[in-house]
Design an enzyme around this catalytic site. Sequence first.
Site, PDB file in Angstrom:
ATOM      1  N   LEU A   1      31.032  35.524  43.881  1.00 32.47           N
ATOM      2  CA  LEU A   1      31.312  35.797  45.287  1.00 32.47           C
ATOM      3  C   LEU A   1      30.077  36.452  45.908  1.00 32.47           C
ATOM      4  O   LEU A   1      29.185  36.914  45.198  1.00 32.47           O
ATOM      5  CB  LEU A   1      32.516  36.729  45.423  1.00 32.47           C
ATOM      6  CG  LEU A   1      33.851  36.180  44.922  1.00 32.47           C
ATOM      7  CD1 LEU A   1      34.920  37.261  45.001  1.00 32.47           C
ATOM      8  CD2 LEU A   1      34.276  34.953  45.722  1.00 32.47           C
ATOM      9  N   SER A   2      30.050  36.508  47.232  1.00 34.53           N
ATOM     10  CA  SER A   2      28.885  37.122  47.868  1.00 34.53           C
ATOM     11  C   SER A   2      28.733  38.567  47.444  1.00 34.53           C
ATOM     12  O   SER A   2      27.614  39.069  47.291  1.00 34.53           O
ATOM     13  CB  SER A   2      28.962  37.003  49.393  1.00 34.53           C
ATOM     14  OG  SER A   2      30.165  37.534  49.892  1.00 34.53           O
ATOM     15  N   GLU A   3      29.856  39.292  47.223  1.00 42.73           N
ATOM     16  CA  GLU A   3      29.794  40.643  46.678  1.00 42.73           C
ATOM     17  C   GLU A   3      30.986  40.947  45.781  1.00 42.73           C
ATOM     18  O   GLU A   3      32.091  40.451  46.018  1.00 42.73           O
ATOM     19  CB  GLU A   3      29.739  41.712  47.784  1.00 42.73           C
ATOM     20  CG  GLU A   3      28.366  41.951  48.369  1.00 42.73           C
ATOM     21  CD  GLU A   3      28.178  41.274  49.703  1.00 42.73           C
ATOM     22  OE1 GLU A   3      27.050  41.326  50.238  1.00 42.73           O
ATOM     23  OE2 GLU A   3      29.147  40.683  50.212  1.00 42.73           O
ATOM     24  N   THR A   4      30.716  41.755  44.775  1.00 40.68           N
ATOM     25  CA  THR A   4      31.722  42.322  43.880  1.00 40.68           C
ATOM     26  C   THR A   4      31.488  43.824  43.864  1.00 40.68           C
ATOM     27  O   THR A   4      30.343  44.280  43.816  1.00 40.68           O
ATOM     28  CB  THR A   4      31.584  41.748  42.459  1.00 40.68           C
ATOM     29  OG1 THR A   4      31.829  40.339  42.507  1.00 40.68           O
ATOM     30  CG2 THR A   4      32.561  42.393  41.494  1.00 40.68           C
TER      31      THR A   4
ATOM     32  N   HIS B   1      31.506  43.919  54.559  1.00 41.08           N
ATOM     33  CA  HIS B   1      32.834  43.432  54.183  1.00 41.08           C
ATOM     34  C   HIS B   1      33.294  44.033  52.856  1.00 41.08           C
ATOM     35  O   HIS B   1      34.489  44.323  52.694  1.00 41.08           O
ATOM     36  CB  HIS B   1      32.890  41.888  54.230  1.00 41.08           C
ATOM     37  CG  HIS B   1      32.744  41.180  52.933  1.00 41.08           C
ATOM     38  ND1 HIS B   1      31.521  40.858  52.390  1.00 41.08           N
ATOM     39  CD2 HIS B   1      33.673  40.695  52.071  1.00 41.08           C
ATOM     40  CE1 HIS B   1      31.702  40.209  51.243  1.00 41.08           C
ATOM     41  NE2 HIS B   1      32.993  40.103  51.028  1.00 41.08           N
TER      42      HIS B   1
END
Length: 276
Positions: free
Chosen positions: A43-46, A75
């Site tokens: 994902l774009s961020e974890t 986000h």
Amino acid sequence: MRRFSQVDVFTNVPFRGNPVAVVIDGDGLSDDEMQRFANWTNLSETTFICSPTHPDADYRLRIFTPAREMDFAGHPTIGSCHAWLEAGGVPKETTIVQECGLGNVTIRHGERLAFAAPKPRQMRPMTPTELAATCAGARIDPAAIVDHQLLDNGPVFHTIVVDDAKTVLGCLPDLVAIGDLHVAVAGRYQSPAPGDPDIEVRMFAPGLGVAEDPVTGSLNAILAQWLIDAGHMPAQYLASQGTALGRAGRVHISADNGDVWVAGDAVTCIRGEVTI
């Protein structure tokens, strides 16, 4: 086993915003374990919620893209706070204080979660070389540009504002040319109906393993600081992002007593446990 949530952010409709993977019990994990898990989620961020080290903070947040750790991201801030509250987190005060690499971030808990945009590290017009590289990466005709700025609030965004939201949606970026840059493009909608978005935003960061981010809270935060101060946008507006990806991200912006607040809905789509 560690508690885990996957939260869709900047939407109240599941699978229409930007998901963030949240490991609620992040204490005890090494940097390498966090990075490998973030690479795996893709994902774009974890994020990993850890015990705070600052006395004013309610929790400390570690934020990873598939490629590296980030000091701050928007986000993940809203999504992780949403997961922390759902997991029984209780703030010390009426607002929530998140500790991260950029420092402490204040979060309001009202109709929707909202964070105070961090003070920019840098905000200036791009140099001719930077602007040329940004236009080449975004494949934007320089004649369509209304204004441009290099914006830094942890991530560094090479940002151009163009003449119309249609230009933003029609942009076909050259990801090879973008390389390690974070390229952002924004443009206003002409005469939007009440309740419709005022501006369309897109952000490309292939160097982070994110060809196009569905919704970027950190970008919208510093973009709003610039656009409101420069007179390009009013003190309150609604931004749309993710349209080109089939998403419907909505970022609620408001300026209040010198602060810019970035608000968004969040909905949990996956809840369970994970072994790392």
